[in-house]
Enzyme design. Sequence first.
Site, PDB file in Angstrom:
ATOM      1  N   LYS A   1      86.875  49.744  46.839  1.00  0.00           N
ATOM      2  CA  LYS A   1      87.984  49.431  47.748  1.00  0.00           C
ATOM      3  C   LYS A   1      88.690  50.708  48.219  1.00  0.00           C
ATOM      4  O   LYS A   1      88.929  50.897  49.406  1.00  0.00           O
ATOM      5  CB  LYS A   1      89.012  48.506  47.060  1.00  0.00           C
ATOM      6  CG  LYS A   1      88.418  47.197  46.540  1.00  0.00           C
ATOM      7  CD  LYS A   1      89.470  46.320  45.889  1.00  0.00           C
ATOM      8  CE  LYS A   1      90.093  46.884  44.634  1.00  0.00           C
ATOM      9  NZ  LYS A   1      89.161  47.066  43.494  1.00  0.00           N
TER      10      LYS A   1
ATOM     11  N   ARG B   1      96.533  40.206  44.002  1.00  0.00           N
ATOM     12  CA  ARG B   1      95.617  40.079  42.871  1.00  0.00           C
ATOM     13  C   ARG B   1      95.798  38.776  42.131  1.00  0.00           C
ATOM     14  O   ARG B   1      95.099  38.527  41.156  1.00  0.00           O
ATOM     15  CB  ARG B   1      95.908  41.207  41.885  1.00  0.00           C
ATOM     16  CG  ARG B   1      94.978  42.394  41.989  1.00  0.00           C
ATOM     17  CD  ARG B   1      95.506  43.397  41.011  1.00  0.00           C
ATOM     18  NE  ARG B   1      94.493  44.179  40.397  1.00  0.00           N
ATOM     19  CZ  ARG B   1      94.184  45.411  40.791  1.00  0.00           C
ATOM     20  NH1 ARG B   1      94.758  45.947  41.821  1.00  0.00           N
ATOM     21  NH2 ARG B   1      93.285  46.085  40.133  1.00  0.00           N
TER      22      ARG B   1
ATOM     23  N   ARG C   1      83.727  57.906  37.419  1.00  0.00           N
ATOM     24  CA  ARG C   1      84.742  58.304  38.416  1.00  0.00           C
ATOM     25  C   ARG C   1      85.624  59.431  37.875  1.00  0.00           C
ATOM     26  O   ARG C   1      86.019  59.424  36.714  1.00  0.00           O
ATOM     27  CB  ARG C   1      85.629  57.106  38.763  1.00  0.00           C
ATOM     28  CG  ARG C   1      86.776  57.492  39.692  1.00  0.00           C
ATOM     29  CD  ARG C   1      87.452  56.307  40.326  1.00  0.00           C
ATOM     30  NE  ARG C   1      87.984  55.373  39.362  1.00  0.00           N
ATOM     31  CZ  ARG C   1      88.551  54.226  39.685  1.00  0.00           C
ATOM     32  NH1 ARG C   1      88.642  53.877  40.957  1.00  0.00           N
ATOM     33  NH2 ARG C   1      89.005  53.415  38.760  1.00  0.00           N
TER      34      ARG C   1
ATOM     35  N   ARG D   1      89.647  44.881  32.258  1.00  0.00           N
ATOM     36  CA  ARG D   1      90.014  44.777  33.686  1.00  0.00           C
ATOM     37  C   ARG D   1      89.074  43.812  34.412  1.00  0.00           C
ATOM     38  O   ARG D   1      89.511  43.057  35.292  1.00  0.00           O
ATOM     39  CB  ARG D   1      89.947  46.168  34.343  1.00  0.00           C
ATOM     40  CG  ARG D   1      91.112  47.060  33.937  1.00  0.00           C
ATOM     41  CD  ARG D   1      90.840  48.527  34.237  1.00  0.00           C
ATOM     42  NE  ARG D   1      90.677  48.810  35.640  1.00  0.00           N
ATOM     43  CZ  ARG D   1      90.041  49.889  36.117  1.00  0.00           C
ATOM     44  NH1 ARG D   1      89.516  50.770  35.277  1.00  0.00           N
ATOM     45  NH2 ARG D   1      89.933  50.078  37.405  1.00  0.00           N
TER      46      ARG D   1
ATOM     47  N   ARG E   1      90.515  58.671  34.843  1.00  0.00           N
ATOM     48  CA  ARG E   1      91.690  57.803  34.784  1.00  0.00           C
ATOM     49  C   ARG E   1      91.802  57.185  33.397  1.00  0.00           C
ATOM     50  O   ARG E   1      90.797  56.837  32.797  1.00  0.00           O
ATOM     51  CB  ARG E   1      91.548  56.692  35.840  1.00  0.00           C
ATOM     52  CG  ARG E   1      92.613  56.727  36.896  1.00  0.00           C
ATOM     53  CD  ARG E   1      92.304  55.833  38.059  1.00  0.00           C
ATOM     54  NE  ARG E   1      92.352  54.421  37.754  1.00  0.00           N
ATOM     55  CZ  ARG E   1      92.196  53.458  38.662  1.00  0.00           C
ATOM     56  NH1 ARG E   1      91.995  53.784  39.922  1.00  0.00           N
ATOM     57  NH2 ARG E   1      92.239  52.193  38.326  1.00  0.00           N
TER      58      ARG E   1
HETATM   59  P1  AP5 Z   1      86.655  53.215  44.060  1.00  0.00           P
HETATM   60  O1  AP5 Z   1      86.638  53.247  45.543  1.00  0.00           O
HETATM   61  O2  AP5 Z   1      87.627  54.117  43.357  1.00  0.00           O
HETATM   62  O3  AP5 Z   1      86.797  51.702  43.528  1.00  0.00           O
HETATM   63  P2  AP5 Z   1      88.007  50.696  43.607  1.00  0.00           P
HETATM   64  O4  AP5 Z   1      87.462  49.379  44.010  1.00  0.00           O
HETATM   65  O5  AP5 Z   1      89.117  51.259  44.438  1.00  0.00           O
HETATM   66  O6  AP5 Z   1      88.360  50.647  42.058  1.00  0.00           O
HETATM   67  P3  AP5 Z   1      89.743  50.733  41.282  1.00  0.00           P
HETATM   68  O7  AP5 Z   1      89.371  50.971  39.829  1.00  0.00           O
HETATM   69  O8  AP5 Z   1      90.670  51.746  41.885  1.00  0.00           O
HETATM   70  O9  AP5 Z   1      90.268  49.323  41.470  1.00  0.00           O
HETATM   71  P4  AP5 Z   1      91.241  48.572  40.611  1.00  0.00           P
HETATM   72  O10 AP5 Z   1      91.479  47.432  41.475  1.00  0.00           O
HETATM   73  O11 AP5 Z   1      90.851  48.272  39.221  1.00  0.00           O
HETATM   74  O12 AP5 Z   1      92.405  49.648  40.362  1.00  0.00           O
HETATM   75  P5  AP5 Z   1      93.879  49.762  40.919  1.00  0.00           P
HETATM   76  O13 AP5 Z   1      94.168  51.190  41.043  1.00  0.00           O
HETATM   77  O14 AP5 Z   1      94.088  48.884  42.095  1.00  0.00           O
HETATM   78  O15 AP5 Z   1      85.172  53.546  43.547  1.00  0.00           O
HETATM   79  C1  AP5 Z   1      84.887  53.675  42.170  1.00  0.00           C
HETATM   80  C2  AP5 Z   1      83.878  54.819  41.953  1.00  0.00           C
HETATM   81  O16 AP5 Z   1      82.646  54.447  42.569  1.00  0.00           O
HETATM   82  C3  AP5 Z   1      84.292  56.165  42.580  1.00  0.00           C
HETATM   83  O17 AP5 Z   1      83.933  57.209  41.719  1.00  0.00           O
HETATM   84  C4  AP5 Z   1      83.492  56.244  43.885  1.00  0.00           C
HETATM   85  O18 AP5 Z   1      83.158  57.574  44.207  1.00  0.00           O
HETATM   86  C5  AP5 Z   1      82.251  55.424  43.542  1.00  0.00           C
HETATM   87  N1  AP5 Z   1      81.741  54.682  44.696  1.00  0.00           N
HETATM   88  C6  AP5 Z   1      82.458  53.995  45.625  1.00  0.00           C
HETATM   89  N2  AP5 Z   1      81.636  53.420  46.528  1.00  0.00           N
HETATM   90  C7  AP5 Z   1      80.358  53.747  46.140  1.00  0.00           C
HETATM   91  C8  AP5 Z   1      79.062  53.443  46.657  1.00  0.00           C
HETATM   92  N3  AP5 Z   1      78.895  52.685  47.762  1.00  0.00           N
HETATM   93  N4  AP5 Z   1      77.982  53.924  45.991  1.00  0.00           N
HETATM   94  C9  AP5 Z   1      78.146  54.676  44.866  1.00  0.00           C
HETATM   95  N5  AP5 Z   1      79.346  55.003  44.334  1.00  0.00           N
HETATM   96  C10 AP5 Z   1      80.443  54.539  44.967  1.00  0.00           C
HETATM   97  O19 AP5 Z   1      94.713  49.101  39.730  1.00  0.00           O
HETATM   98  C11 AP5 Z   1      94.893  49.757  38.492  1.00  0.00           C
HETATM   99  C12 AP5 Z   1      95.883  48.966  37.646  1.00  0.00           C
HETATM  100  O20 AP5 Z   1      97.173  48.908  38.308  1.00  0.00           O
HETATM  101  C13 AP5 Z   1      95.525  47.505  37.379  1.00  0.00           C
HETATM  102  O21 AP5 Z   1      94.657  47.351  36.292  1.00  0.00           O
HETATM  103  C14 AP5 Z   1      96.911  46.894  37.134  1.00  0.00           C
HETATM  104  O22 AP5 Z   1      97.376  47.178  35.838  1.00  0.00           O
HETATM  105  C15 AP5 Z   1      97.790  47.638  38.128  1.00  0.00           C
HETATM  106  N6  AP5 Z   1      97.874  46.960  39.435  1.00  0.00           N
HETATM  107  C16 AP5 Z   1      97.474  47.446  40.635  1.00  0.00           C
HETATM  108  N7  AP5 Z   1      97.689  46.550  41.615  1.00  0.00           N
HETATM  109  C17 AP5 Z   1      98.231  45.462  41.018  1.00  0.00           C
HETATM  110  C18 AP5 Z   1      98.642  44.197  41.503  1.00  0.00           C
HETATM  111  N8  AP5 Z   1      98.528  43.860  42.803  1.00  0.00           N
HETATM  112  N9  AP5 Z   1      99.154  43.307  40.609  1.00  0.00           N
HETATM  113  C19 AP5 Z   1      99.282  43.624  39.311  1.00  0.00           C
HETATM  114  N10 AP5 Z   1      98.900  44.802  38.779  1.00  0.00           N
HETATM  115  C20 AP5 Z   1      98.370  45.724  39.632  1.00  0.00           C
END
Ligand code: AP5
Length: 214
Positions: A13, A88, A127, A171, A160
Site C-alpha cells: 500500500k 481498518r 523491509r 498483524r 520497523r
Molecule cells: P509496503 O508498501 O511498505 O507495504 P504496506 O502494505 O504499506 O505495509 P505496512 O506494513 O506499512 O502496512 P500496515 O497496514 O501493517 O502498517 P501501517 O503502517 O498502516 O511494502 C512492504 C515491503 O514490500 C517493502 O519493503 C517494499 O519495498 C516491498 N514491496 C512492495 N511492493 C512490492 C512488490 N510489488 N514486489 C516486491 N516487493 C514489494 O500500520 C502500523 C500499525 O499502526 C498498525 O498495526 C496499527 O497498530 C496502527 N494503525 C495504523 N492505521 C491504523 C488504523 N486505521 N486503525 C488502527 N490502528 C492503526
Amino acid sequence: MNLILLGPPGVGKGTQAKLLIDRFGIPQISTGDILRAAVKELTPMGAKAKGYMDSGALVPDEVVIGIVEERLAQEDCQKGFILDGFPRTVPQADALGQVLSGMGKSIDHVVSLSVDKEELLTRLTGRRACANCGAGYHVDFAPSKVAGVCDACSGQLVQREDDKEETILNRLSVYEAQTAPLIAYYQAAGVLRSVDGLGTVEAVQGDILAAIRA
Ligand code: AP5
C-alpha cells in the site's frame, strides 16, 4: 480523486501510494506514518498508540478517526487524497463516510490489493527504512547500494519494531478479523477494485491505474 488503498500488512500500500502521489499530485494519508511520527515525537497520542502498535493490535478507533478527520480538512486534500491504512474497521469506514458526506465528498475507488501470506512475510521481514529520511528499501527486492546505508542521505537503515515475525503474524490475524470485512463493505458500495499485488512494483502500479480507469 478520493482513493483508499486496502490490503493486508506488507501488500504494498505504502509503495504504491508514493507512486500515485507523483502521478496525481494528491497527498497520501497514512495513519501508520502519522502514528509512528507521534510515537517518535513522544506526544500524548504517541504514548497512547505505542503499546498497541508494538503488539500488532489496532489503535482505538476514536484516536485514528480524529487524526483522519483533521487531516482531510487541510487545504492539500481538497483536490483528492490517497488513504493508506485507513479505514481498518467497519466503525472507521462508517465514520469516514459521515465525515466525507459532511464535506460534500465521497470515496471514488477502493483498491483492494492481495498477495499470499508467504509473500507478505517475505516482504515484511525484509523491509528496511532510513532512520534519517524515511526512504524505504527491501533487502532482496529493493536493496540499497551499500547494505544498511541509505542511498539518498547515507542514514542508517533500520527494521520497523512491528516487522518482527511474531508481531507480523499477529498483524495478519488482526487484518483478517477486523479489516478484511471492509472488502465486502466496499463491494456493496460499488467502489471496490480488486488488484493482484504480486508482480513488480511497476506492473502492480499499471494494474491499479487500469482498475481505476475502468
Ligand atoms: P509496503 O508498501 O511498505 O507495504 P504496506 O502494505 O504499506 O505495509 P505496512 O506494513 O506499512 O502496512 P500496515 O497496514 O501493517 O502498517 P501501517 O503502517 O498502516 O511494502 C512492504 C515491503 O514490500 C517493502 O519493503 C517494499 O519495498 C516491498 N514491496 C512492495 N511492493 C512490492 C512488490 N510489488 N514486489 C516486491 N516487493 C514489494 O500500520 C502500523 C500499525 O499502526 C498498525 O498495526 C496499527 O497498530 C496502527 N494503525 C495504523 N492505521 C491504523 C488504523 N486505521 N486503525 C488502527 N490502528 C492503526
